[in-house]
Design an enzyme around this catalytic site. Structure first.
Site, PDB file in Angstrom:
ATOM      1  N   HIS A  58       0.910   5.260   1.092  1.00  0.00           N
ATOM      2  CA  HIS A  58       0.282   6.100   2.031  1.00  0.00           C
ATOM      3  C   HIS A  58       0.324   7.449   1.255  1.00  0.00           C
ATOM      4  CE1 HIS A  58       0.635   4.195   5.958  1.00  0.00           C
ATOM      5  NE2 HIS A  58       1.359   3.281   5.130  1.00  0.00           N
ATOM      6  N   HIS A 108       0.784  -1.208   0.060  1.00  0.00           N
ATOM      7  CA  HIS A 108      -0.063   0.086  -0.224  1.00  0.00           C
ATOM      8  C   HIS A 108       0.789   1.209  -0.043  1.00  0.00           C
ATOM      9  CE1 HIS A 108       0.780  -1.569   4.222  1.00  0.00           C
ATOM     10  NE2 HIS A 108       0.541   0.058   4.557  1.00  0.00           N
TER      11      HIS A 108
HETATM   12  P1  AMP Z   1       1.977   0.188   7.323  1.00  0.00           P
HETATM   13  O1  AMP Z   1       2.321   0.492   8.692  1.00  0.00           O
HETATM   14  O2  AMP Z   1       2.633   0.863   6.302  1.00  0.00           O
HETATM   15  O3  AMP Z   1       1.642  -1.316   7.070  1.00  0.00           O
HETATM   16  O4  AMP Z   1       0.307   0.962   7.065  1.00  0.00           O
HETATM   17  C1  AMP Z   1      -0.662   0.282   7.697  1.00  0.00           C
HETATM   18  C2  AMP Z   1      -1.840   1.564   7.971  1.00  0.00           C
HETATM   19  O5  AMP Z   1      -3.094   0.886   7.905  1.00  0.00           O
HETATM   20  C3  AMP Z   1      -1.642   2.296   9.143  1.00  0.00           C
HETATM   21  O6  AMP Z   1      -1.547   3.584   8.816  1.00  0.00           O
HETATM   22  C4  AMP Z   1      -3.270   1.747   9.814  1.00  0.00           C
HETATM   23  O7  AMP Z   1      -3.640   2.991  10.364  1.00  0.00           O
HETATM   24  C5  AMP Z   1      -4.043   1.523   8.544  1.00  0.00           C
HETATM   25  N1  AMP Z   1      -5.130   0.873   8.825  1.00  0.00           N
HETATM   26  C6  AMP Z   1      -5.235  -0.257   9.779  1.00  0.00           C
HETATM   27  N2  AMP Z   1      -6.413  -0.947   9.613  1.00  0.00           N
HETATM   28  C7  AMP Z   1      -7.145  -0.291   9.033  1.00  0.00           C
HETATM   29  C8  AMP Z   1      -8.590  -0.150   8.576  1.00  0.00           C
HETATM   30  N3  AMP Z   1      -9.357  -1.063   8.884  1.00  0.00           N
HETATM   31  N4  AMP Z   1      -9.086   0.676   7.464  1.00  0.00           N
HETATM   32  C9  AMP Z   1      -8.106   1.706   6.825  1.00  0.00           C
HETATM   33  N5  AMP Z   1      -6.808   1.624   7.175  1.00  0.00           N
HETATM   34  C10 AMP Z   1      -6.332   0.823   8.261  1.00  0.00           C
END
Ligand code: AMP
Length: 142
Positions: free
Chosen positions: A104, A102
């Site tokens: 950001h 993903h």
């Molecule tokens: P990463 O740490 O780069 O893997 O990013 C994961 C991101 O997913 C974090 O910024 C979380 O806040 C976000 N996240 C976790 N659960 C959800 C969810 N159910 N819907 C949207 N974002 C989420």
């Protein structure tokens, strides 16, 4: 497990877990991060469960990349951000917690509470050229 078809983002992509969708194509989905760095923080995912950028087929990476400018324009226009960070964490050591690749898209504001930039340090004598040669060769063959 936060990887493969069982990952949270795979479940979101399949519609099994709700999300605040902002853009969708046949192969990609963008939605609001539930715990944003700043309001308007968007995540862009492929619908297929690739773990990291390095795992993506080139054509899917190109499709995802083609959506980034539009998402950046939308986030900036709506939030009034002064700038954006567009990043993908790859691997636990880099801060990845959900092993479904993903990007950001993070709106940034003057004097917000985010600590940036990362620390930087120069190469030792000759090390830049050596690194250039090694990565250039690997990039040409991988
Ligand atoms: P990463 O740490 O780069 O893997 O990013 C994961 C991101 O997913 C974090 O910024 C979380 O806040 C976000 N996240 C976790 N659960 C959800 C969810 N159910 N819907 C949207 N974002 C989420």
């Amino acid at each position: 497990m936060n990887t493969g078809a069982d990952s949270l983002f795979s479940k979101i992509a399949r519609g099994e877990i709700p999300c605040a969708r902002v853009l969708e194509t046949d192969r990609a989905l963008a939605f609001l991060d539930i715990n944003p760095v700043n309001p308007g923080h968007v995540l862009l995912i492929p619908k297929e469960p690739y773990a990291t950028v390095a795992d993506l087929p080139d054509d899917l990476a190109a499709h995802l990349g083609s959506l980034l400018p539009r998402l950046c324009r939308a986030v900036k226009a709506v939030t009034g951000a002064d700038g954006l960070n567009v990043i993908a964490n790859n691997g636990p050591v880099a801060g990845q917690t959900i092993f479904h690749v993903h990007w950001h898209i993070i709106p940034r504001f003057q004097d917000d509470a985010v600590h940036w930039p990362w620390p930087h340090s120069p190469y030792a004598e000759g090390a830049l050229q050596a690194m250039q040669a090694r990565i250039a060769e690997a990039a040409a063959t991988s």
